[in-house]
Scaffold this motif. Structure first.
Motif, PDB file in Angstrom:
ATOM      1  N   PHE A  53      16.379 -21.206 -11.393  1.00  0.00           N
ATOM      2  CA  PHE A  53      15.844 -21.352 -12.740  1.00  0.00           C
ATOM      3  C   PHE A  53      15.323 -22.756 -13.003  1.00  0.00           C
ATOM      4  CE2 PHE A  53      18.914 -17.771 -13.202  1.00  0.00           C
ATOM      5  CZ  PHE A  53      17.961 -16.799 -13.407  1.00  0.00           C
ATOM      6  N   ARG A  54      15.916 -23.775 -12.370  1.00  0.00           N
ATOM      7  CA  ARG A  54      15.369 -25.132 -12.502  1.00  0.00           C
ATOM      8  C   ARG A  54      14.002 -25.221 -11.849  1.00  0.00           C
ATOM      9  NH1 ARG A  54      20.428 -27.378 -10.900  1.00  0.00           N
ATOM     10  NH2 ARG A  54      19.475 -28.403  -9.117  1.00  0.00           N
ATOM     11  N   LEU A  55      13.872 -24.647 -10.644  1.00  0.00           N
ATOM     12  CA  LEU A  55      12.598 -24.706  -9.936  1.00  0.00           C
ATOM     13  C   LEU A  55      11.517 -23.957 -10.704  1.00  0.00           C
ATOM     14  CD1 LEU A  55      13.586 -24.210  -6.182  1.00  0.00           C
ATOM     15  CD2 LEU A  55      13.438 -26.302  -7.511  1.00  0.00           C
ATOM     16  N   VAL A  56      11.854 -22.772 -11.185  1.00  0.00           N
ATOM     17  CA  VAL A  56      10.865 -21.976 -11.926  1.00  0.00           C
ATOM     18  C   VAL A  56      10.443 -22.702 -13.198  1.00  0.00           C
ATOM     19  CG1 VAL A  56      10.508 -19.843 -13.231  1.00  0.00           C
ATOM     20  CG2 VAL A  56      11.584 -19.763 -10.974  1.00  0.00           C
ATOM     21  N   ARG A  57      11.390 -23.292 -13.886  1.00  0.00           N
ATOM     22  CA  ARG A  57      11.064 -24.007 -15.133  1.00  0.00           C
ATOM     23  C   ARG A  57      10.111 -25.163 -14.874  1.00  0.00           C
ATOM     24  NH1 ARG A  57      15.804 -25.346 -16.415  1.00  0.00           N
ATOM     25  NH2 ARG A  57      15.751 -27.554 -15.858  1.00  0.00           N
ATOM     26  N   HIS A  58      10.401 -25.968 -13.840  1.00  0.00           N
ATOM     27  CA  HIS A  58       9.528 -27.104 -13.516  1.00  0.00           C
ATOM     28  C   HIS A  58       8.152 -26.624 -13.046  1.00  0.00           C
ATOM     29  CE1 HIS A  58      12.314 -30.366 -14.099  1.00  0.00           C
ATOM     30  NE2 HIS A  58      13.228 -29.804 -13.335  1.00  0.00           N
ATOM     31  N   PHE A  59       8.137 -25.557 -12.262  1.00  0.00           N
ATOM     32  CA  PHE A  59       6.864 -25.067 -11.744  1.00  0.00           C
ATOM     33  C   PHE A  59       5.992 -24.520 -12.870  1.00  0.00           C
ATOM     34  CE2 PHE A  59       4.115 -21.777  -9.952  1.00  0.00           C
ATOM     35  CZ  PHE A  59       3.478 -22.490  -8.947  1.00  0.00           C
ATOM     36  N   GLU A  60       6.563 -23.748 -13.745  1.00  0.00           N
ATOM     37  CA  GLU A  60       5.785 -23.175 -14.842  1.00  0.00           C
ATOM     38  C   GLU A  60       5.249 -24.252 -15.778  1.00  0.00           C
ATOM     39  OE1 GLU A  60       7.669 -18.703 -15.294  1.00  0.00           O
ATOM     40  OE2 GLU A  60       8.593 -20.347 -16.425  1.00  0.00           O
ATOM     41  N   ALA A  61       5.987 -25.355 -15.915  1.00  0.00           N
ATOM     42  CA  ALA A  61       5.491 -26.462 -16.731  1.00  0.00           C
ATOM     43  C   ALA A  61       4.303 -27.149 -16.066  1.00  0.00           C
ATOM     44  CB  ALA A  61       6.609 -27.469 -16.988  1.00  0.00           C
ATOM     45  N   ALA A  62       4.351 -27.252 -14.719  1.00  0.00           N
ATOM     46  CA  ALA A  62       3.276 -27.922 -13.987  1.00  0.00           C
ATOM     47  C   ALA A  62       2.066 -27.017 -13.784  1.00  0.00           C
ATOM     48  CB  ALA A  62       3.786 -28.416 -12.645  1.00  0.00           C
ATOM     49  N   TYR A  63       2.302 -25.695 -13.653  1.00  0.00           N
ATOM     50  CA  TYR A  63       1.214 -24.745 -13.372  1.00  0.00           C
ATOM     51  C   TYR A  63       1.309 -23.570 -14.349  1.00  0.00           C
ATOM     52  CZ  TYR A  63       0.924 -27.445  -9.080  1.00  0.00           C
ATOM     53  OH  TYR A  63       0.802 -28.463  -8.172  1.00  0.00           O
ATOM     54  N   LEU A 107      13.249 -26.019   3.568  1.00  0.00           N
ATOM     55  CA  LEU A 107      13.604 -27.276   2.927  1.00  0.00           C
ATOM     56  C   LEU A 107      15.016 -27.109   2.376  1.00  0.00           C
ATOM     57  CD1 LEU A 107      12.851 -30.107   1.804  1.00  0.00           C
ATOM     58  CD2 LEU A 107      11.968 -28.937  -0.226  1.00  0.00           C
ATOM     59  N   MET A 108      15.964 -27.868   2.925  1.00  0.00           N
ATOM     60  CA  MET A 108      17.354 -27.740   2.491  1.00  0.00           C
ATOM     61  C   MET A 108      17.512 -28.339   1.092  1.00  0.00           C
ATOM     62  SD  MET A 108      18.630 -26.068   4.869  1.00  0.00           S
ATOM     63  CE  MET A 108      18.191 -25.610   6.550  1.00  0.00           C
ATOM     64  N   LEU A 109      18.045 -27.532   0.193  1.00  0.00           N
ATOM     65  CA  LEU A 109      18.172 -27.926  -1.201  1.00  0.00           C
ATOM     66  C   LEU A 109      19.589 -28.317  -1.594  1.00  0.00           C
ATOM     67  CD1 LEU A 109      16.060 -25.070  -2.846  1.00  0.00           C
ATOM     68  CD2 LEU A 109      15.267 -27.318  -2.083  1.00  0.00           C
ATOM     69  N   LEU A 159       5.777 -29.207  -4.983  1.00  0.00           N
ATOM     70  CA  LEU A 159       6.513 -29.680  -6.159  1.00  0.00           C
ATOM     71  C   LEU A 159       7.975 -29.926  -5.811  1.00  0.00           C
ATOM     72  CD1 LEU A 159       6.326 -30.144  -9.293  1.00  0.00           C
ATOM     73  CD2 LEU A 159       7.124 -27.786  -9.534  1.00  0.00           C
ATOM     74  N   VAL A 160       8.582 -28.990  -5.087  1.00  0.00           N
ATOM     75  CA  VAL A 160       9.995 -29.139  -4.715  1.00  0.00           C
ATOM     76  C   VAL A 160      10.168 -30.298  -3.744  1.00  0.00           C
ATOM     77  CG1 VAL A 160      11.955 -28.021  -3.593  1.00  0.00           C
ATOM     78  CG2 VAL A 160      10.487 -26.714  -5.137  1.00  0.00           C
ATOM     79  N   GLN A 161       9.269 -30.450  -2.779  1.00  0.00           N
ATOM     80  CA  GLN A 161       9.361 -31.562  -1.837  1.00  0.00           C
ATOM     81  C   GLN A 161       9.287 -32.897  -2.560  1.00  0.00           C
ATOM     82  OE1 GLN A 161       6.140 -30.439   0.805  1.00  0.00           O
ATOM     83  NE2 GLN A 161       7.570 -29.926   2.446  1.00  0.00           N
ATOM     84  N   ASP A 162       8.405 -32.987  -3.531  1.00  0.00           N
ATOM     85  CA  ASP A 162       8.281 -34.238  -4.284  1.00  0.00           C
ATOM     86  C   ASP A 162       9.556 -34.535  -5.053  1.00  0.00           C
ATOM     87  OD1 ASP A 162       5.722 -34.596  -3.372  1.00  0.00           O
ATOM     88  OD2 ASP A 162       4.747 -33.805  -5.171  1.00  0.00           O
ATOM     89  N   GLN A 163      10.166 -33.509  -5.656  1.00  0.00           N
ATOM     90  CA  GLN A 163      11.397 -33.695  -6.423  1.00  0.00           C
ATOM     91  C   GLN A 163      12.531 -34.142  -5.521  1.00  0.00           C
ATOM     92  OE1 GLN A 163      11.918 -29.894  -8.298  1.00  0.00           O
ATOM     93  NE2 GLN A 163      10.763 -30.453 -10.115  1.00  0.00           N
ATOM     94  N   TRP A 164      12.690 -33.475  -4.356  1.00  0.00           N
ATOM     95  CA  TRP A 164      13.809 -33.812  -3.470  1.00  0.00           C
ATOM     96  C   TRP A 164      13.591 -35.141  -2.777  1.00  0.00           C
ATOM     97  CZ3 TRP A 164      14.837 -29.538  -5.808  1.00  0.00           C
ATOM     98  CH2 TRP A 164      16.130 -29.021  -5.738  1.00  0.00           C
TER      99      TRP A 164
END
Length: 297
Positions: free
Chosen positions: A107-117, A158-160, A286-291
């Protein structure tokens, strides 16, 4: 000289460790070493000094590194701009996730992604234990949150996150009152496990690596945590799981006890590099940049 060689140099120049750099690049250490040596040979230069204890940039390598980093950022920006101008990041992104795996991460990933795209519609799809690839194996999903190991040899991950193992036991189990247990203490217990279609993921959660020649006694087969915990509450057997599952699936009749001597279980974002859609590529970046920035929140 190729853009790939420049990326390899930039990551190794930042990490100064072949193992960590290779993991970030999803390649083997020998492949990384060969690529760097080829780059040096092409120009007759020495970019790194290596010995058995450390890797260090030469003066030339240190001077060149920020220029390479700037060049790579420029290329990535140009590619991103082309994709955005073409409108190919509109549409639908199907994100798979294994039941009970990384629910808070999802849900964190989806929230950030939907805000960006905001022009991309995200469709999370849940999969049970019968498909621990969460739809990646048959192409139902483009990207997924999974818990390795799974049979996806051509996919990148990508290990989260990582979690400790815990044992799920009936409340009247002989070890239910312990603060922690070892894996050897539980290998003779009947166990509730995933369906055969789960493959190596099933073997992993049966702790087959610790059993030697002793086959497990299968008490029941379950494709969901609800079915698994119900069977355990009935006293049919035990199971091995993770600390987050212990938080999300606490039920009457069962107890969770940490397992002291097992390596951590990982949660990963997985995708196929050759078949990735623009929408999935956007999520991965997006996830790579965050991690990489140390800000997974």
């Amino acid at each position: 000289m190729t853009l790939r060689q420049l990326r390899y140099f930039a990551v190794l120049g930042q990490e100064l460790n072949y193992r960590r750099a290779a993991e970030k690049l999803f390649i083997t250490q020998p492949a990384l070493s060969t690529a760097i040596k080829q780059l040096e040979h092409q120009f007759g230069v020495l970019l790194f000094r290596r010995n058995t204890r450390e890797v260090a940039l030469t003066d030339l390598g240190a001077a060149w590194l920020p220029q390479v980093q700037q060049a790579i950022s420029g290329v990535d920006a140009v590619v991103d701009n082309l994709v955005m101008l073409s409108g190919t990041r509109r549409g639908v992104l199907r994100v798979g996730y294994l039941i009970g795996t990384g629910a808070d991460l999802l849900f964190r990933l989806v929230r950030h992604f939907e805000a960006a795209y905001p022009d991309v519609t995200v469709e999370p799809i849940e999969f049970d234990f019968s498909d621990p690839t969460a739809g990646l194996a048959d192409g139902t999903t483009e990207v997924a949150i999974i818990r390795p190991p799974v049979d996806l040899p051509e996919h990148r991950m990508l290990m989260l996150d990582s979690e400790s193992w815990v044992a799920c036991l009936p409340r009247d189990h002989r070890l239910a009152g312990r603060e922690e247990v070892t894996i050897a203490e539980l290998l003779d217990d009947p166990i509730v496990c995933a369906p055969l279609t789960a493959g190596m993921w099933r073997d992993y959660w049966l702790a087959m690596d610790a059993r030697g020649n002793r086959p497990p006694t299968i008490a029941a087969v379950a494709a969901t945590y609800e079915a698994e915990t119900t069977a355990i509450a009935r006293g049919l057997g035990i199971s091995f799981t993770t600390s987050s599952v212990a938080r999300f699936y606490d039920r009457p009749g069962i107890v969770y006890v940490p397992i002291a001597d097992r390596p951590p279980s990982h949660t990963a974002l997985a995708w196929h590099p050759a078949n990735v859609t623009p929408q999935a590529d956007a999520l991965v970046r997006l996830v790579q940049d965050q991690w990489n920035s140390g800000d997974p929140e």
